[in-house]
Design an enzyme around this catalytic site. Sequence first.
Site, PDB file in Angstrom:
ATOM      1  N   LYS A 116     -21.140   4.448   6.949  1.00 33.63           N
ATOM      2  CA  LYS A 116     -22.463   5.081   7.047  1.00 33.63           C
ATOM      3  C   LYS A 116     -23.611   4.082   7.199  1.00 33.63           C
ATOM      4  O   LYS A 116     -24.589   4.362   7.894  1.00 33.63           O
ATOM      5  CB  LYS A 116     -22.695   5.986   5.835  1.00 33.63           C
ATOM      6  CG  LYS A 116     -21.617   7.067   5.628  1.00 33.63           C
ATOM      7  CD  LYS A 116     -21.419   7.940   6.857  1.00 33.63           C
ATOM      8  CE  LYS A 116     -20.154   8.791   6.738  1.00 33.63           C
ATOM      9  NZ  LYS A 116     -19.846   9.535   7.972  1.00 33.63           N
ATOM     10  N   LYS A 158     -26.636   5.201  -1.735  1.00 34.28           N
ATOM     11  CA  LYS A 158     -25.536   5.916  -1.063  1.00 34.28           C
ATOM     12  C   LYS A 158     -24.353   4.989  -0.817  1.00 34.28           C
ATOM     13  O   LYS A 158     -24.538   3.843  -0.424  1.00 34.28           O
ATOM     14  CB  LYS A 158     -26.016   6.460   0.290  1.00 34.28           C
ATOM     15  CG  LYS A 158     -27.125   7.478   0.211  1.00 34.28           C
ATOM     16  CD  LYS A 158     -27.462   8.013   1.604  1.00 34.28           C
ATOM     17  CE  LYS A 158     -28.475   9.142   1.486  1.00 34.28           C
ATOM     18  NZ  LYS A 158     -28.764   9.756   2.802  1.00 34.28           N
ATOM     19  N   GLU A 200     -32.126   3.999   0.323  1.00 29.50           N
ATOM     20  CA  GLU A 200     -33.118   4.641   1.191  1.00 29.50           C
ATOM     21  C   GLU A 200     -34.220   5.242   0.338  1.00 29.50           C
ATOM     22  O   GLU A 200     -33.990   5.559  -0.827  1.00 29.50           O
ATOM     23  CB  GLU A 200     -32.473   5.843   1.926  1.00 29.50           C
ATOM     24  CG  GLU A 200     -31.578   5.498   3.055  1.00 29.50           C
ATOM     25  CD  GLU A 200     -30.976   6.735   3.725  1.00 29.50           C
ATOM     26  OE1 GLU A 200     -31.120   7.855   3.192  1.00 29.50           O
ATOM     27  OE2 GLU A 200     -30.366   6.551   4.775  1.00 29.50           O
ATOM     28  N   HIS A 208     -31.288  20.409   5.793  1.00 23.59           N
ATOM     29  CA  HIS A 208     -30.187  19.754   6.505  1.00 23.59           C
ATOM     30  C   HIS A 208     -30.090  20.422   7.865  1.00 23.59           C
ATOM     31  O   HIS A 208     -29.678  21.572   7.968  1.00 23.59           O
ATOM     32  CB  HIS A 208     -28.878  19.918   5.709  1.00 23.59           C
ATOM     33  CG  HIS A 208     -27.651  19.438   6.432  1.00 23.59           C
ATOM     34  ND1 HIS A 208     -26.662  18.721   5.819  1.00 23.59           N
ATOM     35  CD2 HIS A 208     -27.248  19.584   7.716  1.00 23.59           C
ATOM     36  CE1 HIS A 208     -25.713  18.440   6.693  1.00 23.59           C
ATOM     37  NE2 HIS A 208     -26.046  18.967   7.854  1.00 23.59           N
ATOM     38  N   LYS A 237     -21.127  23.632   2.306  1.00 25.33           N
ATOM     39  CA  LYS A 237     -21.965  24.609   2.981  1.00 25.33           C
ATOM     40  C   LYS A 237     -21.424  26.009   2.747  1.00 25.33           C
ATOM     41  O   LYS A 237     -20.205  26.210   2.692  1.00 25.33           O
ATOM     42  CB  LYS A 237     -22.004  24.318   4.488  1.00 25.33           C
ATOM     43  CG  LYS A 237     -22.694  22.997   4.806  1.00 25.33           C
ATOM     44  CD  LYS A 237     -22.418  22.539   6.234  1.00 25.33           C
ATOM     45  CE  LYS A 237     -22.978  21.140   6.448  1.00 25.33           C
ATOM     46  NZ  LYS A 237     -22.429  20.516   7.669  1.00 25.33           N
ATOM     47  N   GLU A 289     -26.117  11.161   9.286  1.00 26.59           N
ATOM     48  CA  GLU A 289     -24.730  10.791   9.581  1.00 26.59           C
ATOM     49  C   GLU A 289     -24.350  11.396  10.916  1.00 26.59           C
ATOM     50  O   GLU A 289     -24.980  12.332  11.369  1.00 26.59           O
ATOM     51  CB  GLU A 289     -23.777  11.369   8.518  1.00 26.59           C
ATOM     52  CG  GLU A 289     -23.922  10.745   7.144  1.00 26.59           C
ATOM     53  CD  GLU A 289     -23.101  11.443   6.074  1.00 26.59           C
ATOM     54  OE1 GLU A 289     -22.169  12.204   6.421  1.00 26.59           O
ATOM     55  OE2 GLU A 289     -23.402  11.233   4.891  1.00 26.59           O
ATOM     56  N   ARG A 293     -16.115  15.049  14.604  1.00 22.99           N
ATOM     57  CA  ARG A 293     -15.086  16.100  14.658  1.00 22.99           C
ATOM     58  C   ARG A 293     -15.744  17.415  15.084  1.00 22.99           C
ATOM     59  O   ARG A 293     -16.970  17.507  15.143  1.00 22.99           O
ATOM     60  CB  ARG A 293     -14.493  16.301  13.256  1.00 22.99           C
ATOM     61  CG  ARG A 293     -15.562  16.725  12.253  1.00 22.99           C
ATOM     62  CD  ARG A 293     -15.021  17.067  10.875  1.00 22.99           C
ATOM     63  NE  ARG A 293     -16.039  17.661  10.027  1.00 22.99           N
ATOM     64  CZ  ARG A 293     -16.935  16.994   9.317  1.00 22.99           C
ATOM     65  NH1 ARG A 293     -16.978  15.688   9.341  1.00 22.99           N
ATOM     66  NH2 ARG A 293     -17.832  17.644   8.590  1.00 22.99           N
ATOM     67  N   ARG A 339     -19.491  31.835   5.120  1.00 25.07           N
ATOM     68  CA  ARG A 339     -18.128  31.397   4.802  1.00 25.07           C
ATOM     69  C   ARG A 339     -17.567  32.317   3.713  1.00 25.07           C
ATOM     70  O   ARG A 339     -18.124  32.411   2.613  1.00 25.07           O
ATOM     71  CB  ARG A 339     -18.124  29.953   4.311  1.00 25.07           C
ATOM     72  CG  ARG A 339     -18.616  28.986   5.366  1.00 25.07           C
ATOM     73  CD  ARG A 339     -18.298  27.566   4.962  1.00 25.07           C
ATOM     74  NE  ARG A 339     -18.939  26.628   5.877  1.00 25.07           N
ATOM     75  CZ  ARG A 339     -18.695  25.322   5.885  1.00 25.07           C
ATOM     76  NH1 ARG A 339     -17.828  24.807   5.006  1.00 25.07           N
ATOM     77  NH2 ARG A 339     -19.306  24.527   6.737  1.00 25.07           N
TER      78      ARG A 339
HETATM   79  C1  MV4 Z   1     -30.617  12.171   1.294  1.00 24.91           C
HETATM   80  C2  MV4 Z   1     -31.433  13.090   0.604  1.00 24.91           C
HETATM   81  C3  MV4 Z   1     -32.753  12.742   0.391  1.00 24.91           C
HETATM   82  N1  MV4 Z   1     -33.231  11.557   0.838  1.00 24.91           N
HETATM   83  N2  MV4 Z   1     -31.139  11.001   1.713  1.00 24.91           N
HETATM   84  C4  MV4 Z   1     -26.501  14.594   0.881  1.00 24.91           C
HETATM   85  C5  MV4 Z   1     -25.310  14.544   1.770  1.00 24.91           C
HETATM   86  C6  MV4 Z   1     -25.374  13.238   2.452  1.00 24.91           C
HETATM   87  N3  MV4 Z   1     -24.937  13.344   3.801  1.00 24.91           N
HETATM   88  C7  MV4 Z   1     -26.812  12.827   2.356  1.00 24.91           C
HETATM   89  N4  MV4 Z   1     -27.449  13.714   1.421  1.00 24.91           N
HETATM   90  C8  MV4 Z   1     -28.760  13.570   1.126  1.00 24.91           C
HETATM   91  N5  MV4 Z   1     -29.324  12.419   1.548  1.00 24.91           N
HETATM   92  C9  MV4 Z   1     -32.410  10.709   1.475  1.00 24.91           C
HETATM   93  N6  MV4 Z   1     -32.895   9.544   1.901  1.00 24.91           N
HETATM   94  C10 MV4 Z   1     -30.870  14.279   0.170  1.00 24.91           C
HETATM   95  C11 MV4 Z   1     -29.526  14.527   0.422  1.00 24.91           C
HETATM   96  C12 MV4 Z   1     -29.039  15.777  -0.087  1.00 24.91           C
HETATM   97  C13 MV4 Z   1     -28.604  16.776   0.754  1.00 24.91           C
HETATM   98  C14 MV4 Z   1     -28.596  16.628   2.126  1.00 24.91           C
HETATM   99  C15 MV4 Z   1     -28.139  17.609   2.956  1.00 24.91           C
HETATM  100  C16 MV4 Z   1     -27.694  18.801   2.409  1.00 24.91           C
HETATM  101  C17 MV4 Z   1     -27.688  18.972   1.057  1.00 24.91           C
HETATM  102  C18 MV4 Z   1     -28.139  17.978   0.208  1.00 24.91           C
HETATM  103  C19 MV4 Z   1     -28.137  18.187  -1.162  1.00 24.91           C
HETATM  104  C20 MV4 Z   1     -28.563  17.205  -1.984  1.00 24.91           C
HETATM  105  C21 MV4 Z   1     -29.006  15.995  -1.456  1.00 24.91           C
END
Ligand code: MV4
Length: 447
Positions: A116, A158, A200, A208, A237, A289, A293, A339
């Site tokens: 990542k 992360k 970050e 999202h 999800k 990200e 897939r 779902r």
């Molecule tokens: C974040 C964020 C806030 N700020 N990054 C969660 C899954 C992973 N792919 C990255 N995630 C997050 N990254 C920054 N800089 C909040 C989340 C996050 C989140 C993101 C997408 C969907 C649901 C989430 C639930 C909690 C936190």
Amino acid sequence: MISKILIANRGEIAVRIIRAAKELGIETVLVHSTADKESLGVRLADQSVCIGPPPSTDSYLFYQNIISAAEGLKADAIHPGYGFLAENPLFAEACRAMKIKFIGPRSMVIRNMGDKAKAKALMKESGVPVVPGSDGIIESIAETHDIIKKIGFPIIIKPSAGGGGKGMRIVYRQDELEKAYNFASNEAQQAFGDSRVYIEKYIGNPKHIEVQILGDRHGNVVHLFERDCSIQRRHQKLLEEAPSPTVDKETREKMGEIAIRAAKSVGYDSAGTIEFLYDRETKKFYFMEMNTRIQVEHPVSEEITGIDLIKYQIRIANEEELDIKQEDIIRRGCAIECRINAEDPENNFNPSPGEITQLIVPGGPGIRVDSGVYPGYKIPPFYDSMAAKLIAWGNNRREAVERMKRALDEFHIEGIKTTISFHKKVLKNKEFLSGQYTTDFVSKFFN
Ligand code: MV4
């Protein structure tokens, strides 16, 4: 030319892939564990072969066996579905070594996007917006000081080998930093065998949003607009919709262009998804990200564009050039996916495997059900709990919502607990209906 596809997956996605292959005139062989010998996929595939006992490490993840099966049955391609082997670069390479087409992108892209921190660095270099932060691995707490001076608290730590939320840590104050850093890197080591982390700026209450793309082996890339996947619980999800109700025309256009730029910069040549964090307040979005897939929620993008993503995935693996240009991809209406999991929403979403004693599946205008179950089917306890996906399409969001409600009322599953009751509540919720919901929606209303 691909004449026979081995499907290295189970459940509804195995069925989905069989359907696409049949429409393309391609034979199918489905591998399955002993726990899945009565599955719908086994009934629908042209051929099936048992590859091991129930634990997925001994069956669906044991790829040497699967490749041997493909050789023995003369399959010339393997579709990995999602989960299991879909994002394992070693598997993609092993297929190639055996001259079997892996239906997915090149293994190098899988590897780079799986790291990542590296993915983020590559995207930043290509001019894709990323969340301000360490721009790579941090080796020690000392290294964070200058970065935090610039970006300020709160920050998020992360794991680089992670993805999907596991092992992340939010830090609000300097005095929490050391503990959180040690915790995050230890957890990353435990979960992924890789302790590397990056930091970050933490974006509060984001949405999202992810953009579906299709790239071919001739350098063409198109996007199929965005999905809003903010309704999730513990990074699982539960409901997705396309388009996002809060993304405006200008942002949508920018996101699509950026997603294409991201895919082109890594030479992406399959179906894939660029995930963004979207800040509703500033309307800014940031690369999070890339998923290399086909995803569970791909049907909502299919429903608003009329494009069969699995068929294209197969045709692209077959070296065909995309026969659609961006301007041919027309967005029409709205689609929502619920779902339907074998889980008890009244009881912490605990798994509820077992026999489906009665089943009535909804239908009618605008309703699609992608399912791996039938009456009398026993949901095994060994795998994920998704039993079906209910997808509703409407000319506008209101119609899609009303259709979904109608279909959820028609849906009767007896013998197991399901998430149907949860979805009925979501669809009546004011914040959901406003479209303004963010990733904290489920924890705010349902816990
Ligand atoms: C974040 C964020 C806030 N700020 N990054 C969660 C899954 C992973 N792919 C990255 N995630 C997050 N990254 C920054 N800089 C909040 C989340 C996050 C989140 C993101 C997408 C969907 C649901 C989430 C639930 C909690 C936190």
